[in-house]
Design a protein around this motif. Sequence first.
Motif, PDB file in Angstrom:
ATOM      1  N   SER A  17       6.912   3.108  10.075  1.00 22.51           N
ATOM      2  CA  SER A  17       7.984   3.329   9.221  1.00 22.51           C
ATOM      3  C   SER A  17       7.971   3.107   7.890  1.00 22.51           C
ATOM      4  CB  SER A  17       8.512   2.327  10.441  1.00 22.51           C
ATOM      5  OG  SER A  17       8.644   3.124  11.626  1.00 22.51           O
ATOM      6  N   ILE A  18       7.141   2.317   7.560  1.00 19.89           N
ATOM      7  CA  ILE A  18       7.190   1.489   6.262  1.00 19.89           C
ATOM      8  C   ILE A  18       6.855   2.754   4.780  1.00 19.89           C
ATOM      9  CG2 ILE A  18       5.302   0.623   6.110  1.00 19.89           C
ATOM     10  CD1 ILE A  18       8.383   0.446   3.689  1.00 19.89           C
ATOM     11  N   ALA A  19       5.590   3.620   5.449  1.00 19.27           N
ATOM     12  CA  ALA A  19       4.966   5.057   4.996  1.00 19.27           C
ATOM     13  C   ALA A  19       5.575   6.335   4.945  1.00 19.27           C
ATOM     14  CB  ALA A  19       3.670   5.065   5.575  1.00 19.27           C
ATOM     15  N   LEU A  20       6.527   5.673   5.995  1.00 18.44           N
ATOM     16  CA  LEU A  20       7.256   7.355   6.522  1.00 18.44           C
ATOM     17  C   LEU A  20       8.544   7.273   4.998  1.00 18.44           C
ATOM     18  CD1 LEU A  20       8.223  10.058   8.063  1.00 18.44           C
ATOM     19  CD2 LEU A  20       9.136   8.536   9.354  1.00 18.44           C
TER      20      LEU A  20
ATOM     21  N   ASP B 170       0.930  -0.875  -0.369  1.00 13.28           N
ATOM     22  CA  ASP B 170      -0.251   0.142  -0.110  1.00 13.28           C
ATOM     23  C   ASP B 170       0.760   0.914   0.209  1.00 13.28           C
ATOM     24  OD1 ASP B 170      -2.082  -1.891   0.061  1.00 13.28           O
ATOM     25  OD2 ASP B 170      -2.745  -1.187   2.157  1.00 13.28           O
ATOM     26  N   ALA B 171       1.864   1.675   0.635  1.00 12.21           N
ATOM     27  CA  ALA B 171       2.774   2.084   0.761  1.00 12.21           C
ATOM     28  C   ALA B 171       3.535   2.572  -0.452  1.00 12.21           C
ATOM     29  CB  ALA B 171       4.002   2.119   2.208  1.00 12.21           C
ATOM     30  N   VAL B 172       3.613   1.638  -1.453  1.00 13.16           N
ATOM     31  CA  VAL B 172       4.424   1.622  -2.686  1.00 13.16           C
ATOM     32  C   VAL B 172       3.589   2.166  -3.564  1.00 13.16           C
ATOM     33  CG1 VAL B 172       4.850   0.568  -4.513  1.00 13.16           C
ATOM     34  CG2 VAL B 172       6.159  -0.161  -2.184  1.00 13.16           C
ATOM     35  N   ALA B 173       2.026   1.711  -3.611  1.00 14.01           N
ATOM     36  CA  ALA B 173       1.745   2.166  -4.414  1.00 14.01           C
ATOM     37  C   ALA B 173       0.794   4.174  -4.525  1.00 14.01           C
ATOM     38  CB  ALA B 173      -0.512   1.064  -4.010  1.00 14.01           C
ATOM     39  N   ALA B 174       1.288   4.458  -2.907  1.00 11.97           N
ATOM     40  CA  ALA B 174       0.509   5.168  -2.644  1.00 11.97           C
ATOM     41  C   ALA B 174       1.560   6.317  -3.335  1.00 11.97           C
ATOM     42  CB  ALA B 174       0.351   5.527  -0.690  1.00 11.97           C
ATOM     43  N   ASN B 175       2.657   6.643  -3.122  1.00  9.70           N
ATOM     44  CA  ASN B 175       3.444   6.722  -3.625  1.00  9.70           C
ATOM     45  C   ASN B 175       4.626   6.192  -5.158  1.00  9.70           C
ATOM     46  OD1 ASN B 175       4.533   8.517  -1.049  1.00  9.70           O
ATOM     47  ND2 ASN B 175       4.848   6.260  -0.001  1.00  9.70           N
TER      48      ASN B 175
ATOM     49  N   VAL C 224      10.560   2.218  -5.549  1.00 14.30           N
ATOM     50  CA  VAL C 224      10.387   0.805  -5.935  1.00 14.30           C
ATOM     51  C   VAL C 224      11.528  -0.229  -6.094  1.00 14.30           C
ATOM     52  CG1 VAL C 224      10.853  -1.268  -8.032  1.00 14.30           C
ATOM     53  CG2 VAL C 224       8.802   0.895  -8.565  1.00 14.30           C
ATOM     54  N   ARG C 225      12.739   0.991  -6.207  1.00  9.98           N
ATOM     55  CA  ARG C 225      14.474   0.214  -5.337  1.00  9.98           C
ATOM     56  C   ARG C 225      14.704   0.793  -3.713  1.00  9.98           C
ATOM     57  NH1 ARG C 225      18.404   2.568  -1.968  1.00  9.98           N
ATOM     58  NH2 ARG C 225      20.493   1.020  -2.818  1.00  9.98           N
ATOM     59  N   ALA C 226      13.945   1.426  -3.724  1.00 15.55           N
ATOM     60  CA  ALA C 226      13.567   1.273  -2.038  1.00 15.55           C
ATOM     61  C   ALA C 226      12.810  -0.327  -1.627  1.00 15.55           C
ATOM     62  CB  ALA C 226      12.955   2.776  -1.479  1.00 15.55           C
TER      63      ALA C 226
ATOM     64  N   ARG D 193       9.544  14.740  17.389  1.00 12.62           N
ATOM     65  CA  ARG D 193       7.976  14.666  16.817  1.00 12.62           C
ATOM     66  C   ARG D 193       8.222  15.375  15.529  1.00 12.62           C
ATOM     67  NH1 ARG D 193       4.838  13.476  21.424  1.00 12.62           N
ATOM     68  NH2 ARG D 193       3.747  14.501  20.537  1.00 12.62           N
ATOM     69  N   LEU D 194       9.223  15.410  15.110  1.00 11.55           N
ATOM     70  CA  LEU D 194       8.804  16.355  13.537  1.00 11.55           C
ATOM     71  C   LEU D 194       8.997  14.660  13.061  1.00 11.55           C
ATOM     72  CD1 LEU D 194       9.246  18.378  11.549  1.00 11.55           C
ATOM     73  CD2 LEU D 194      11.552  17.967  11.460  1.00 11.55           C
ATOM     74  N   ALA D 195       9.439  14.197  13.166  1.00 12.71           N
ATOM     75  CA  ALA D 195       9.468  12.889  12.551  1.00 12.71           C
ATOM     76  C   ALA D 195       7.992  12.036  12.914  1.00 12.71           C
ATOM     77  CB  ALA D 195      10.297  11.792  13.158  1.00 12.71           C
ATOM     78  N   LEU D 196       7.348  11.691  13.702  1.00 16.82           N
ATOM     79  CA  LEU D 196       6.041  10.493  14.093  1.00 16.82           C
ATOM     80  C   LEU D 196       5.125  12.298  13.872  1.00 16.82           C
ATOM     81  CD1 LEU D 196       6.513  10.757  18.196  1.00 16.82           C
ATOM     82  CD2 LEU D 196       6.649   9.392  16.588  1.00 16.82           C
ATOM     83  N   LEU D 197       5.525  13.887  13.804  1.00 18.47           N
ATOM     84  CA  LEU D 197       4.225  14.148  12.652  1.00 18.47           C
ATOM     85  C   LEU D 197       4.303  13.644  11.281  1.00 18.47           C
ATOM     86  CD1 LEU D 197       1.489  16.545  12.939  1.00 18.47           C
ATOM     87  CD2 LEU D 197       4.209  17.927  12.599  1.00 18.47           C
ATOM     88  N   ALA D 198       5.836  13.634  10.938  1.00 20.90           N
ATOM     89  CA  ALA D 198       6.080  13.495   9.065  1.00 20.90           C
ATOM     90  C   ALA D 198       5.177  11.859   8.736  1.00 20.90           C
ATOM     91  CB  ALA D 198       7.313  13.441   8.575  1.00 20.90           C
ATOM     92  N   ALA D 199       5.514  10.962   9.750  1.00 18.41           N
ATOM     93  CA  ALA D 199       4.935   9.594  10.297  1.00 18.41           C
ATOM     94  C   ALA D 199       3.567   9.282  10.584  1.00 18.41           C
ATOM     95  CB  ALA D 199       5.521   9.044  11.254  1.00 18.41           C
ATOM     96  N   ALA D 200       3.170  10.300  10.674  1.00 15.54           N
ATOM     97  CA  ALA D 200       1.795   9.795  10.807  1.00 15.54           C
ATOM     98  C   ALA D 200       1.108  11.177   9.272  1.00 15.54           C
ATOM     99  CB  ALA D 200       1.073  11.144  11.867  1.00 15.54           C
ATOM    100  N   ALA D 201       1.381  12.158   8.462  1.00 19.55           N
ATOM    101  CA  ALA D 201       1.473  12.623   7.696  1.00 19.55           C
ATOM    102  C   ALA D 201       1.432  11.095   6.236  1.00 19.55           C
ATOM    103  CB  ALA D 201       2.185  14.027   6.954  1.00 19.55           C
ATOM    104  N   ALA D 202       2.491  10.517   6.877  1.00 23.66           N
ATOM    105  CA  ALA D 202       2.850   9.850   5.689  1.00 23.66           C
ATOM    106  C   ALA D 202       1.922   8.414   5.846  1.00 23.66           C
ATOM    107  CB  ALA D 202       4.360   8.889   5.761  1.00 23.66           C
ATOM    108  N   LEU D 203       1.593   7.949   7.038  1.00 18.25           N
ATOM    109  CA  LEU D 203       0.686   7.133   7.130  1.00 18.25           C
ATOM    110  C   LEU D 203      -0.835   7.157   6.523  1.00 18.25           C
ATOM    111  CD1 LEU D 203       0.498   3.882   7.846  1.00 18.25           C
ATOM    112  CD2 LEU D 203       0.151   5.106  10.471  1.00 18.25           C
ATOM    113  N   ASN D 204      -1.404   8.535   7.057  1.00 23.60           N
ATOM    114  CA  ASN D 204      -2.849   9.309   6.354  1.00 23.60           C
ATOM    115  C   ASN D 204      -3.419   8.824   4.786  1.00 23.60           C
ATOM    116  OD1 ASN D 204      -5.141  10.315   7.642  1.00 23.60           O
ATOM    117  ND2 ASN D 204      -4.349  12.446   7.145  1.00 23.60           N
ATOM    118  N   GLN D 205      -1.885   9.435   4.161  1.00 24.41           N
ATOM    119  CA  GLN D 205      -1.725   8.497   3.007  1.00 24.41           C
ATOM    120  C   GLN D 205      -1.837   7.080   2.251  1.00 24.41           C
ATOM    121  OE1 GLN D 205       1.346  11.312   0.598  1.00 24.41           O
ATOM    122  NE2 GLN D 205       1.169  12.442   1.979  1.00 24.41           N
TER     123      GLN D 205
END
Length: 547
Positions: free
Chosen positions: A355-358, A32-37, A122-124, A494-506
């Motif tokens: 973590s994987i979404a981030l 799902d994270a690959v597809a979202a990105n 894809v490489r990631a 907190r910045l990383a957690l915020l970015a993780a929440a944003a990435a996971l939200n997608q």
Amino acid sequence: MTQASFSTHEVFNQSPPFEDVDLFALDRPLADAVAANGGTSARQELSEFGRHWGSVAMAERGRIANENTPKLRSFDSRGNRRDEVEFHPAYHELMAHSAHAGLHNSTWTIEGKPAGGAAEVVRAAKFYMAAQVEAGHLCPITMTRAAVAALASQPDVQAKTMPVIATRSYDPGFAPWWTKRGMTLGMGMTEKQGGTDVRANMTRAVRDGNAYRITGHKWFMSAPMCDAFLVLAQADEGLSCFFMPRFAPDGSINAIRFQRLKDKLGNRSNASSEVEFTGAYALRVGDEGKGIRTIIQMVQLTRQDCAIASAGLMRSGLAHALHHARYRSVFQKHLADQPLMQAVLSDMALHVEASIALVMRLCRSFDRAPDDAGEAAHMRLLTPAIKYWVCKSAPGFLYEAMECLGGNGYVEEGIVARHYREAPVNAIWEGSGNVMCLDVLRALSREPDAASSVLQRLADETRGLRGAGEAVGLVGKSFRRPDSERVARLAVERLALLAAAAALNQVSARHAELFAATRLATHHASMYGAVELADNDIRALLERALP
């Protein structure tokens, strides 16, 4: 499964090996994270990779490469200096499979330009899956990929090397790079007296016609078996970057004298060394005095890979723990049906989801940075923050995964113990935690408007999630303080957690809500499982983690 029989007992109530699996198809958060990105079109390619790397044969190669560690052969039988590193064939097989999949070059064109599209994403995904099988060999893989960015500062050197770097062949032969089917590159930055403070380097570079002769040492020379290295040395105009091949242009072995291989906690399949240069031949990369600016292009990419690999190690720990819990019975129930174990595993699954979404969202910014200033700012500000949080969370996570397997998790025959020993290195390599925090502060001071734009975007992408608004305020306030360095770790986390929440939200809005509620709205407990999730959320998380 046939039960083993001994004189006094039969073997039962043990989980079967977690092998011959599709590492992609079994990992819905990854898919799902690959597809979202932007990586939807690579689904078949990634599933083929996942089946291959999830095979018994690849698992065996990983085990054997770690049990048979590299050896330094300083001299041949006649007393000639060789400085060659010898590996078990299993290591070379891992390298060949990674090279064939393009893990070392698929994000670049033959000219050394970014490949574009979703190449980074894809490489990631492949790198993340490979790390679950054997992470040590990925060190030279990632450095070869990352070195291309630094070589762009010296077009003539890049033009000569790219045709060899760009092949998908792995050539382990000890020979001049220009005679080989493929090549790998390593790096030497730190010295005894300086460590992270590379400006304290004392290694000297003296001009010799169109080349340089380098004399000095490196306390850590990564992947000494590589065909060439990017090294830092002091030239007339200051610290500079150099391309140092194993062989000089006349075909003689270059004056690179390996003193010994490091005896490391983990990363056992990979060689790391101490080295002296006694007038070693090298070519300059970039301008004299601009060595840090040149090599940081490489370091940005190796930091990205540290985060990807750490996420992969955590994913593997979770998968093995959950697999074991579904087969192991304790107190008349499978472990996976025990409420306490469900709490632990679902909390761990939520961490891996984020973590994987981030990291996939970060890789999307690498894909788009050349053409999008906003994505370039996202990449510069968040790479050190994401490396900080993901890599530093991995050792504790893998300890918890190891405990889920009980005594079996603690013995070296199991892969989770190897993951646990491997995990700390990614938080130390390419800049420790404090260095990552200082790099975030540096990015903020140099590009305050761009950083503010990134923070505003994260605020927009997390609007409505519990604790997100407060996190945005805390981060902004902390970084504006005159003594911001004192609270940098708090703010960067907190910045990383915020970015993780944003990435996971997608990727999964419901799981973004759970992540925010347990990580942003309140401080997460120091132990996994010390949160309260609804039964349906627990079931959904565990089903997504391992169907």
